[in-house]
Design a protein around this motif. Structure first.
Motif, PDB file in Angstrom:
ATOM      1  N   UNK A 139       0.828  -1.207   0.000  1.00 23.87           N
ATOM      2  CA  UNK A 139       0.000   0.000   0.000  1.00 23.87           C
ATOM      3  C   UNK A 139       0.862   1.257   0.000  1.00 23.87           C
ATOM      4  N   UNK A 140       1.959   1.240   0.775  1.00 24.62           N
ATOM      5  CA  UNK A 140       2.860   2.390   0.790  1.00 24.62           C
ATOM      6  C   UNK A 140       3.527   2.632  -0.549  1.00 24.62           C
ATOM      7  N   UNK A 141       3.881   1.563  -1.249  1.00 23.11           N
ATOM      8  CA  UNK A 141       4.490   1.729  -2.571  1.00 23.11           C
ATOM      9  C   UNK A 141       3.529   2.392  -3.553  1.00 23.11           C
ATOM     10  N   UNK A 142       2.261   2.019  -3.482  1.00 21.27           N
ATOM     11  CA  UNK A 142       1.278   2.607  -4.397  1.00 21.27           C
ATOM     12  C   UNK A 142       0.979   4.056  -4.030  1.00 21.27           C
ATOM     13  N   UNK A 143       0.761   4.312  -2.729  1.00 23.90           N
ATOM     14  CA  UNK A 143       0.347   5.651  -2.302  1.00 23.90           C
ATOM     15  C   UNK A 143       1.476   6.655  -2.480  1.00 23.90           C
ATOM     16  N   UNK A 144       2.697   6.273  -2.093  1.00 22.62           N
ATOM     17  CA  UNK A 144       3.794   7.240  -2.062  1.00 22.62           C
ATOM     18  C   UNK A 144       4.652   7.243  -3.325  1.00 22.62           C
ATOM     19  N   UNK A 145       4.235   6.486  -4.333  1.00 20.45           N
ATOM     20  CA  UNK A 145       4.934   6.544  -5.623  1.00 20.45           C
ATOM     21  C   UNK A 145       3.994   6.982  -6.744  1.00 20.45           C
ATOM     22  N   UNK A 146       2.928   6.228  -6.957  1.00 19.04           N
ATOM     23  CA  UNK A 146       2.020   6.544  -8.066  1.00 19.04           C
ATOM     24  C   UNK A 146       1.057   7.682  -7.723  1.00 19.04           C
ATOM     25  N   UNK A 147       0.669   7.800  -6.461  1.00 17.61           N
ATOM     26  CA  UNK A 147      -0.348   8.787  -6.081  1.00 17.61           C
ATOM     27  C   UNK A 147       0.153   9.730  -4.995  1.00 17.61           C
ATOM     28  N   UNK A 148       1.437  10.045  -5.003  1.00 22.06           N
ATOM     29  CA  UNK A 148       1.994  10.881  -3.942  1.00 22.06           C
ATOM     30  C   UNK A 148       1.440  12.304  -4.004  1.00 22.06           C
ATOM     31  N   UNK A 149       1.263  12.860  -5.209  1.00 17.62           N
ATOM     32  CA  UNK A 149       0.736  14.221  -5.322  1.00 17.62           C
ATOM     33  C   UNK A 149      -0.732  14.289  -4.904  1.00 17.62           C
ATOM     34  N   UNK A 150      -1.501  13.278  -5.269  1.00 14.51           N
ATOM     35  CA  UNK A 150      -2.898  13.240  -4.839  1.00 14.51           C
ATOM     36  C   UNK A 150      -2.996  13.052  -3.327  1.00 14.51           C
TER      37      UNK A 150
END
Length: 204
Positions: A139-150
């Motif tokens: 979950x951290x890889x997805x949130x803080x890489x692909x959707x970090x700006x959102x």
């Protein structure tokens, strides 16, 4: 697989029914209780798909904090709900108009829905085995890489909402004594201490 399928349909049915009762219940306390039930069943669905971290966050944050806060606020406000329902028919046309506009917007959004060109490639990308990566790590890889700006934008929106709520509830009322930290710190001994000589056998 049969047990998981039955559990899925059980959780989903209770979730949909409790969500409907949140809106349909006349008593707001009952609505909050149905909301808590909906959160628990949603957490069960997350556990079924292997998202244990999201399920625990849903239970701890929403059930343990938000829903309980709603419950205490509703129970302590002592709102006259009969008086609130008296003007329901008066505002029914406005509410129906807003509802129709929202339905039209949702239909337009769903009608223009397209799949991004890079979505199939991401779906077919190799996924590491479950024993090599934890649910929280994934979950951290997805949130803080692909959707970090959102993610950062959501944090800013919540910060602005919190500041707005504080500003709206901060009121200056007449006759209410407020604490002034600067005045307390800068005061002198002569301003707050009074020495009186009391005679023997006398009072103040």
């Amino acid at each position: 697989m049969i047990v998981q399928g039955l559990a899925f349909y059980l959780f989903a049915a209770i979730l949909v029914a409790s969500a409907v009762m949140v809106v349909a219940a006349r008593n707001p306390v009952h609505s909050v209780l149905f909301l808590i039930l909906a959160f628990f069943n949603a957490a069960g669905l997350f556990v079924l798909i292997g998202a244990e971290f999201v399920a625990m966050i849903l239970v701890i944050v929403y059930v343990g904090a938000v829903a309980v806060l709603f419950l205490f606020v509703v129970m302590m406000l002592d709102i006259n709900f009969g008086e609130l329902r008296s003007g329901f028919l008066q505002y029914l046309p406005i509410g129906a108009t807003v509802g129709v506009i929202l339905l039209v917007e949702l239909a337009l959004v769903l009608g223009a829905w397209v799949i991004a060109p890079g979505a199939p490639a991401r779906i077919s990308a190799p996924i590491p085995p479950a024993e090599q990566i934890t649910n929280t790590h994934a979950l951290g890889l997805v949130v803080y890489t692909d959707y970090v700006y959102l993610f950062q934008a959501a944090g800013m929106i919540l910060l602005i909402a919190m500041i707005g709520a504080i500003v709206l509830t901060l009121r200056q009322r007449e006759g209410v004594r407020r604490q002034e930290i600067s005045r307390q710190v800068t005061r002198r001994r002569e301003e707050v201490v009074a020495i009186r000589k009391v005679p023997t056998g006398g009072g103040v």
